[in-house]
Write a protein that holds these residues in place. Structure first.
Motif, PDB file in Angstrom:
ATOM      1  N   ARG A 451       0.837  -1.210   0.000  1.00 49.92           N
ATOM      2  CA  ARG A 451       0.000   0.000   0.000  1.00 49.92           C
ATOM      3  C   ARG A 451       0.868   1.254   0.000  1.00 49.92           C
ATOM      4  O   ARG A 451       0.567   2.234  -0.671  1.00 49.92           O
ATOM      5  N   ALA A 452       1.970   1.213   0.759  1.00 47.40           N
ATOM      6  CA  ALA A 452       2.872   2.370   0.799  1.00 47.40           C
ATOM      7  C   ALA A 452       3.456   2.632  -0.587  1.00 47.40           C
ATOM      8  O   ALA A 452       3.580   3.784  -1.028  1.00 47.40           O
ATOM      9  N   ILE A 453       3.801   1.557  -1.290  1.00 50.61           N
ATOM     10  CA  ILE A 453       4.362   1.711  -2.642  1.00 50.61           C
ATOM     11  C   ILE A 453       3.302   2.247  -3.592  1.00 50.61           C
ATOM     12  O   ILE A 453       3.541   3.171  -4.370  1.00 50.61           O
ATOM     13  N   LYS A 454       2.104   1.675  -3.534  1.00 47.85           N
ATOM     14  CA  LYS A 454       1.013   2.132  -4.397  1.00 47.85           C
ATOM     15  C   LYS A 454       0.753   3.634  -4.187  1.00 47.85           C
ATOM     16  O   LYS A 454       0.657   4.401  -5.150  1.00 47.85           O
TER      17      LYS A 454
ATOM     18  N   THR B 199      18.938  -0.737   1.847  1.00 49.58           N
ATOM     19  CA  THR B 199      18.324   0.588   2.005  1.00 49.58           C
ATOM     20  C   THR B 199      16.829   0.522   2.302  1.00 49.58           C
ATOM     21  O   THR B 199      16.212   1.536   2.593  1.00 49.58           O
ATOM     22  N   LEU B 200      16.231  -0.671   2.207  1.00 48.96           N
ATOM     23  CA  LEU B 200      14.784  -0.790   2.430  1.00 48.96           C
ATOM     24  C   LEU B 200      14.449  -1.711   3.601  1.00 48.96           C
ATOM     25  O   LEU B 200      13.270  -1.868   3.937  1.00 48.96           O
ATOM     26  N   GLY B 201      15.457  -2.311   4.210  1.00 45.28           N
ATOM     27  CA  GLY B 201      15.204  -3.229   5.312  1.00 45.28           C
ATOM     28  C   GLY B 201      16.371  -4.176   5.469  1.00 45.28           C
ATOM     29  O   GLY B 201      17.363  -4.084   4.741  1.00 45.28           O
ATOM     30  N   VAL B 202      16.270  -5.061   6.454  1.00 44.49           N
ATOM     31  CA  VAL B 202      17.335  -6.034   6.730  1.00 44.49           C
ATOM     32  C   VAL B 202      16.819  -7.423   6.376  1.00 44.49           C
ATOM     33  O   VAL B 202      15.855  -7.906   6.976  1.00 44.49           O
ATOM     34  N   ILE B 457       9.020   3.649   2.242  1.00 48.11           N
ATOM     35  CA  ILE B 457       9.358   2.502   3.093  1.00 48.11           C
ATOM     36  C   ILE B 457      10.220   2.923   4.289  1.00 48.11           C
ATOM     37  O   ILE B 457      10.147   2.330   5.356  1.00 48.11           O
ATOM     38  N   ASP B 458      11.050   3.917   4.098  1.00 51.46           N
ATOM     39  CA  ASP B 458      12.002   4.334   5.136  1.00 51.46           C
ATOM     40  C   ASP B 458      11.967   5.851   5.249  1.00 51.46           C
ATOM     41  O   ASP B 458      12.931   6.550   4.919  1.00 51.46           O
TER      42      ASP B 458
END
Lengths: 470, 470
Positions: A451-454, B199-202, B457-458
Motif C-alpha cells: 500500500r505504501a508503494i502504491k 536501504t529498504l530493510g534487513v 518505506i524508510d
C-alpha cells in the motif's frame, strides 16, 4: 460517465480510437462472465507518447484508467465500470528480433502467439505456453506474471523479461528497455511492474528472452497409484536429461472421471481409473538428441523410456505410454488442454489457483479432499495442475448453490494452502477475485508495504482502482 | 557518536554483542581501502526478533543502521562512519534443507561456501560462484544481487531466491519465506529487497533454490582472432548441449600480457598472444553424460571437442585445449580466477563493472580501447569478463594520477556503455562508488520512482544512508 474527458481523449488519439456505448461493450465482456461490465469508454492509443498524454490527462481529471491487453484474464482485473479502458491493441509492433542475442523487443499489444510465430521463423522460441496465447498480449502477460505448462523449464513471465518501457501514473515514460542479463543499477523496478496488474503504470513495451527451439520432444502419459514417487521421478528425469523437462502435469482420477462424463468419445490411453495420471514432456535442442538413432528411435525418447521402465520395475508407476509421433503427442496434450472446457462449464463451482511447495502437493491434495467431503458430503472436485511447480487448479463442485458454503469452501482451501506454506494465488493473478484472500491471508506487513508503494507511485489512485490490493 | 544508543543496543543483544572503538574497527576495514572507516558501533543480533528490536530502537532514536554480511563488497556499500553496523554473522543457521523440493532455508549470516558444503553432502549444489564465496554471506549476496561466473546457467542471486524474511525499517518482520515456484499475490517485494543494498530493510533469512550437482564437466580454453564468432559459438554449444553451458568467460590479450608480467612462471597453455581467449565450461548432470564411453572419453567432453573441431576447421577459432583431468580443469580456472590479484594491485587505475547486450561486447570493447588511447596515449587496459552475460570488468591504467583524468575516463566508459544500451553497474552493485553514475546515467524517471519508494518505506532514512540512491 458524463464527466469522462472524451473530447480530450479523442484529441490525443483521434476520434475513431475513443469508443463508447455499444462500441465499447465488447471490451467489457469478460471471459469469466461475473466480471462483465460496461466500460465508461475505451481508448486505443497508437504510441507510447499517446499513452503518456492519456495518463497526464487522467492525472489532471482524476479519470480511472484500466489497461487492457487481450482481455483473457480470469480474475476480473480489467473490469472497468465507469472507468476508461486503455487498450494496448494498437501498440502491436515487434520492434526488433535479435537472433544472436536471443531477445525480442515487442510492444505491449503484440499477441503472444504472433511473437511466437515471428521468432519461430528464426529458429527460436518464446516459450510461454498456455491456452489463451492466441489472444493474450505481451503487456497483459507481464502485468499478470502469467505462468503455464512450461514454467518448470523457462520460468514464468517474470523470468522471461529483460527490460521494460512503461508510462507511470503521472504520464512520464520510464525507459528500462535494455537487453541485459546483468544490471544492478538500483531497485528492480521492472520486477515491481511485472505482476502489478496495471496498478502502478502502463507497460508499453518489453525486451523478452528467446530460446533455441527444441528439435525433438519426448512426451509420455504415466499412471501412478500415489504421488509419493512423483517428485523423485521428476528429479530423476531432470538429472538424467541435464534439466530438459519441459512439462510435468498432474491429472488426478477426478479429472479423468469428468473427462469420461463430458467427452465419452475421447480415448484416454491409460484408461480413466488411475489415482493419478502425469503428462510428462522433455525437449532437447541438441542435434544428437534430435536425429534418429540406428534402431529408429530418437535418443531423448529412449532416455524417457529408460527412466520410466526402471520406475515401472520398482512399482513406482503403474503404467505408461510414450508418444510415437507428433500426432500421438498432440493427442496426449489435448487430454490436458481441454481442462478449462470440461471443468468450468457447470455451476455452482469454486475454482482456485493455488501453489504449495512441490514436495507438499500430495499431502495438500489429500487434505483438501478430506475437508471438502467433511463440509459437503456430496461435493466432488476436479483437479489439474503443474506438479513441477506445485501449482494446482483445484475446482470444487458443491451440492448446492449457497453463497455461505461457497465462501466457506474457498476459505477452507486457503486454510489448507496456509498450512502447507503455499499461496492462494499462483499464476492467474489477484484481480478482483482474490482480493478477499489478499486481505485474509497475505502477510499484513507485506500488505502495508504494498500500500505504501502504491500510494507513493499513484497518489491519486487513477491506475486500475479496485484491483489487487484489498 | 556519543548519542548512539549503545546501552539500549546492549539491552537487546547483550553487552558482548555491541562493539565500539578497536573492537569495531575491523568491521570498518573494507577490502577496497578507499571505503575503510571507523564505524560508530557494531551490533551483532542473534535472532530475527533482536534485529526487529534494533530497528524499532533505530526508528525511535533516528540511528543510521548499516547491515553487513561478510564485508566482501567492492562498492563501499557497508561503510558506516558514525553509524551502527548491524552484522548478520550470528544469524548463521541453515534452518532447513529439503532435498526433494531442492530448496534450502538459510539465515542471512550463513556463508555462501558453508551452504554449498552443506548441500553438497546431499548431492545438490547452490551454484553461486565467485571469488569471495568463502566469506560472503547469504544476506549480502542477496542485497547486492551478486553475479559470478555461472550466471549464464543458473541466473544471478535474484533468480536463485524463492522467498525472504526481512525486518522493515519500522521494526516489523515481513514473512515471505515460502518455497514456491509460482506466487502471484501482489507486488514482488522479494525482488524489491533483493539488490536494494540494505536501504529498504534487513534481510534475515531466505529460501534458496538448489540444483543437481553436475556429474561431469567439460572445460576448454579457446583462442579467437576476433569476437565476431564468439556468440555463435556460445549459441551453438547451448543448442548442442540443450543448455548445459556453465561458463563462457573472456580474457582479451591485455589480460595475458598482464599475466605474463605479474606471474611469469604461470603457464598459459595457448600462449599469451591471442587477441581473445575464452574459458568455456559445460556441466552435465545426466548419468549417460557422466560415465566414460567405450573409447575412454566422457561424452560431454566429446561434444565440446566436436563443436570446437568444427569451429577450428572453419577458422572461427585459432586454437583450443580441452582439460583432460580435474587438475587440468583447475589449472585453466586458476588463470581466470586470479583476475583481481593481477589487476587491482597497481595504481592509478579505474576499475569498472559494466554490461552490454551480449551481441555488442566486441564492438563495445573496440570502442572503449579506441577512446582510451585517444584520451591518454600511454594508457592501457586489462579486461576480464563474463561474455555470455555481456558483463565486462574493464580496468584502465592511465599514465598519471590525475583526478580529472580518472573522472573523465569513468565518464568515457559510461558514454560507451550508454551508446550500446548497456549498464554502468552489472553485478557488484552501486554502493557509494557508482552513485555519481546513477545520478548521471540512470533514467531520471526511474530514479524518481526509486526515491518515492525509499521515502515510502524508510521515511526517516535510517537504513544504510548514503548508498545506492544519488
Amino acid at each position: 460517465m458524463t464527466d469522462l474527458p472524451l473530447d480530450r481523449l479523442a484529441a490525443i488519439c483521434g476520434p475513431a480510437q475513443v469508443l463508447t456505448g455499444a462500441d465499447a461493450a465488447p471490451y467489457g465482456q469478460s471471459w469469466v462472465k461475473s466480471y462483465s461490465a460496461q466500460p465508461g469508454a475505451v481508448v486505443r492509443p497508437g504510441s507510447t507518447q499517446e499513452v503518456a498524454a492519456i495518463m497526464r490527462l487522467a492525472q489532471e481529471t482524476r479519470t480511472p484508467i484500466v489497461p487492457m491487453g487481450g482481455n483473457t484474464g480470469v480474475t476480473g482485473a480489467t473490469q472497468a465500470r465507469d472507468a476508461v479502458i486503455l487498450s494496448t491493441e494498437r501498440l502491436d509492433r515487434i520492434r526488433e528480433i535479435r537472433t544472436q542475442a536471443r531477445v525480442a523487443v515487442a510492444e505491449a499489444g503484440v499477441v503472444v502467439a504472433t511473437l511466437q510465430e515471428a521468432v519461430a521463423a528464426q529458429g527460436l522460441t518464446f516459450p510461454l505456453m498456455f491456452g489463451a496465447r492466441g489472444s493474450a498480449r505481451i503487456g497483459g502477460v507481464l502485468s499478470t506474471n502469467a505462468g503455464g505448462a512450461n514454467v518448470l523449464r523457462y520460468g514464468n513471465t517474470r523470468a522471461l523479461c529483460l527490460g521494460l518501457e512503461a508510462v507511470l501514473p503521472d504520464g512520464r515514460v520510464m525507459d528500462l528497455t535494455s537487453a541485459l542479463l546483468k544490471d544492478n543499477s538500483g531497485y528492480d523496478l521492472r520486477q515491481l511492474l511485472i505482476g502489478a496488474e496495471g496498478t502502478l503504470g502502463v507497460i508499453t513495451a518489453a525486451v523478452m528472452k528467446l530460446f533455441p527451439t527444441p528439435a525433438a520432444y519426448a512426451t509420455a502419459m504415466v499412471a501412478m497409484p500415489s504421488l509419493d514417487g512423483a517428485l523423485d521421478l521428476l528429479n530423476r528425469l531432470q538429472s538424467e536429461s541435464s534439466g530438459a523437462v519441459e512439462a510435468f502435469e498432474i491429472m488426478p482420477q477426478s479429472y479423468f472421471t469428468r473427462l469420461r462424463e463430458t467427452r465419452p468419445g475421447l480415448r484416454a490411453p491409460l484408461g480413466h481409473d488411475h489415482a493419478f495420471t502425469l503428462l510428462i514432456e522433455l525437449g532437447a535442442t541438441a542435434r544428437r538428441d534430435a536425429v534418429a538413432g540406428p534402431d529408429g528411435t530418437v535418443p531423448i525418447v529412449a532416455l524417457l523410456e529408460e527412466v520410466l521402465a526402471a520406475a515401472l520395475e520398482k512399482d513406482q508407476i503403474a503404467d505408461a505410454v510414450v508418444a510415437r509421433s507428433d500426432t500421438q503427442r498432440a493427442d496426449l496434450w489435448h487430454l490436458r488442454e481441454i481442462a478449462a472446457e470440461i471443468t468450468l462449464d457447470r455451476a455452482p463451482l469454486v475454482d482456485t489457483d493455488i501453489a504449495v511447495p512441490p514436495d507438499q502437493v500430495g499431502a495438500a491434495l489429500a487434505r483438501l479432499e478430506a475437508r471438502l467431503v467433511a463440509m459437503d458430503a456430496g461435493a466432488y472436485s476436479v483437479t489439474v495442475g503443474h506438479l513441477g511447480d506445485g501449482n494446482l487448479h483445484y475446482t470444487m463442485f458443491p451440492t448446492r448453490d449457497d453463497a455461505a458454503l461457497l465462501d466457506a469452501l474457498r476459505e477452507m482451501v486457503e486454510d489448507v494452502v496456509a498450512e502447507f506454506g503455499g499461496s492462494f494465488s499462483a499464476e492467474h493473478g489477484v484481480g478482483r477475485s482474490k482480493r478477499p484472500s489478499m486481505r485474509r491471508r497475505k502477510d499484513p506487513v507485506a500488505l502495508d508495504m504494498m500500500r505504501a508503494i502504491k500510494t507513493a507511485i499513484d497518489p491519486q489512485g487513477v491506475m486500475n482502482p479496485g484491483v489487487l490490493l484489498p
